[in-house]
Design a protein around this motif. Structure first.
Motif, PDB file in Angstrom:
ATOM      1  N   GLY A  95       0.793  -1.219   0.000  1.00 53.17           N
ATOM      2  CA  GLY A  95       0.000   0.000   0.000  1.00 53.17           C
ATOM      3  C   GLY A  95       0.822   1.264   0.000  1.00 53.17           C
ATOM      4  O   GLY A  95       0.278   2.358  -0.102  1.00 53.17           O
ATOM      5  N   ASP A 128      -1.607  -3.519  -7.010  1.00 56.24           N
ATOM      6  CA  ASP A 128      -3.004  -3.076  -6.978  1.00 56.24           C
ATOM      7  C   ASP A 128      -3.333  -2.349  -5.680  1.00 56.24           C
ATOM      8  O   ASP A 128      -4.147  -1.425  -5.669  1.00 56.24           O
ATOM      9  N   TRP A 134      -1.633  -0.297  -4.024  1.00 60.19           N
ATOM     10  CA  TRP A 134      -1.239   1.121  -4.047  1.00 60.19           C
ATOM     11  C   TRP A 134      -1.915   1.881  -5.178  1.00 60.19           C
ATOM     12  O   TRP A 134      -2.432   2.981  -4.971  1.00 60.19           O
ATOM     13  N   ALA A 141      -4.583   0.947  -7.343  1.00 62.73           N
ATOM     14  CA  ALA A 141      -6.026   0.832  -7.588  1.00 62.73           C
ATOM     15  C   ALA A 141      -6.838   1.907  -6.870  1.00 62.73           C
ATOM     16  O   ALA A 141      -7.712   2.526  -7.489  1.00 62.73           O
ATOM     17  N   PRO A 142      -6.621   2.162  -5.568  1.00 67.49           N
ATOM     18  CA  PRO A 142      -7.402   3.218  -4.913  1.00 67.49           C
ATOM     19  C   PRO A 142      -7.203   4.598  -5.547  1.00 67.49           C
ATOM     20  O   PRO A 142      -8.147   5.388  -5.642  1.00 67.49           O
ATOM     21  N   LYS A 198      -9.105   4.608  -8.870  1.00 66.45           N
ATOM     22  CA  LYS A 198     -10.541   4.608  -8.582  1.00 66.45           C
ATOM     23  C   LYS A 198     -11.006   5.996  -8.155  1.00 66.45           C
ATOM     24  O   LYS A 198     -12.043   6.500  -8.620  1.00 66.45           O
ATOM     25  N   LYS A 199     -10.245   6.646  -7.274  1.00 63.39           N
ATOM     26  CA  LYS A 199     -10.602   7.992  -6.824  1.00 63.39           C
ATOM     27  C   LYS A 199     -10.544   8.986  -7.983  1.00 63.39           C
ATOM     28  O   LYS A 199     -11.414   9.867  -8.123  1.00 63.39           O
ATOM     29  N   GLU A 227     -13.588   8.533 -10.177  1.00 64.58           N
ATOM     30  CA  GLU A 227     -14.780   9.053  -9.506  1.00 64.58           C
ATOM     31  C   GLU A 227     -14.803  10.580  -9.545  1.00 64.58           C
ATOM     32  O   GLU A 227     -15.862  11.189  -9.778  1.00 64.58           O
TER      33      GLU A 227
END
Length: 312
Positions: free
Chosen positions: A247, A291, A293, A295-296, A299-300, A303
């Motif tokens: 992460g 992923d 580290w 992916a978030p 994703k943010k 969004e």
């Protein structure tokens, strides 16, 4: 449909290759060699399978020669794996060569026009095949974004930069200035700098803002690897810091480099690498760290982009 389980992919590939010769061997032994000794049956099946594989290889080579003749083209010259570096091309006096390893074509080129065609003008014609995808475990959606990035690059497609692409040059200028500033800081302190790490951060930050419209990655603002002997080596270079927890950016870098090393090992084993990793996927743990580290953040960013489009 792209098969993501390399074990299933390998089993299907073996079945496609061996089903025809095994059926032919059964037909011959059943109707023409009924008196064949039972002890010789496995040997007979093996011989038929080997003959079939040889015929398939020869048929593919013949098809290539006929297709090249029909198009008025010349086949890429073949060479061995024992030659390295620039000597690979100089030995054959060519800018494109075929390593031809384990009966498979491995094309290497340094010809600018071919590179431009593959990366830009005819990018969609050079999609990764199933074998390369399953070996590298490439994310298909990242490949799609890569196409959008490359086909719009005026330096690759030869077109003059359009007015709406000026912002992208500003992005490059923005992150280049950050890099220059970091280099100057280390230079004033008379300390060494890991250029590979620096340009890796530039790529991540610039691509994050270019592709996803996010500035949250900010890897260039994170602490750089300590200079010289105080730094610690990772799989392919210096670690960003001593923390390699899942992460974190450092954990991402180490995992990404470990995946690269694993993929190189897979190329060494050729098409038989799934057998070596049948019980344990050498990249699974590292892919999960990647992923965790990236992916978030992606994703943010998506969004936020959706929210901005909804507002406008």
């Amino acid at each position: 449909m792209f098969e993501t389980n390399y074990r299933v992919f390998f089993a299907k590939s073996v079945a496609r290759l061996l089903t025809p010769p095994l059926f032919i061997a059964y037909f011959i032994s059943r109707f023409f060699l009924e008196s064949l000794n039972a002890l010789l049956v496995p040997f007979f099946y093996l011989v038929v399978s080997l003959i079939w594989v040889v015929l398939v290889i020869q048929f593919k080579e013949l098809s290539q020669h006929l297709d090249a003749r029909r198009r008025g083209a010349v086949l890429v010259p073949k060479t061995g794996l024992t030659i390295e570096g620039a000597e690979l091309f100089d030995e054959l006096n060519a800018d494109t060569v075929n390593l031809r390893f384990l009966w498979r074509d491995i094309i290497l080129t340094r010809e600018p026009q071919i590179i431009q065609s593959v990366l830009s003008t005819h990018f969609s014609d050079f999609e990764k095949g199933p074998l390369l995808k399953i070996r590298a475990l490439t994310r298909p959606f990242l490949v799609g974004h890569l196409y959008d990035l490359l086909k719009l690059d005026p330096f690759l497609n030869g077109a003059p930069p359009a007015r709406e692409r000026v912002r992208d040059h500003h992005l490059f200028d923005k992150y280049s200035n950050i890099i220059i500033s970091l280099i100057q800081q280390r230079s004033l302190q008379n300390e060494s700098l890991d250029v590979q790490d620096l340009f890796g951060r530039l790529t991540l930050d610039a691509a994050g803002e270019f592709l996803f419209g996010t500035t949250d990655l900010q890897t260039l603002s994170l602490p750089l690897p300590p200079p010289a002997k105080r730094s610690k080596l990772g799989p392919k270079g210096t670690r960003p810091d001593d923390t390699v927890a899942v992460g974190t950016y450092s954990g991402f870098v180490c995992a990404f480099e470990e995946v690269q090393v694993s993929i190189v090992h897979r190329f060494r084993y050729g098409p038989l690498w799934p057998i070596v990793e049948w019980f344990k996927d050498a990249t699974q743990e590292h892919n999960e760290a990647i992923d965790a580290w990236i992916a978030p953040l992606i994703k943010k960013a998506l969004e936020d982009k959706k929210y901005e489009l909804a507002r406008s």
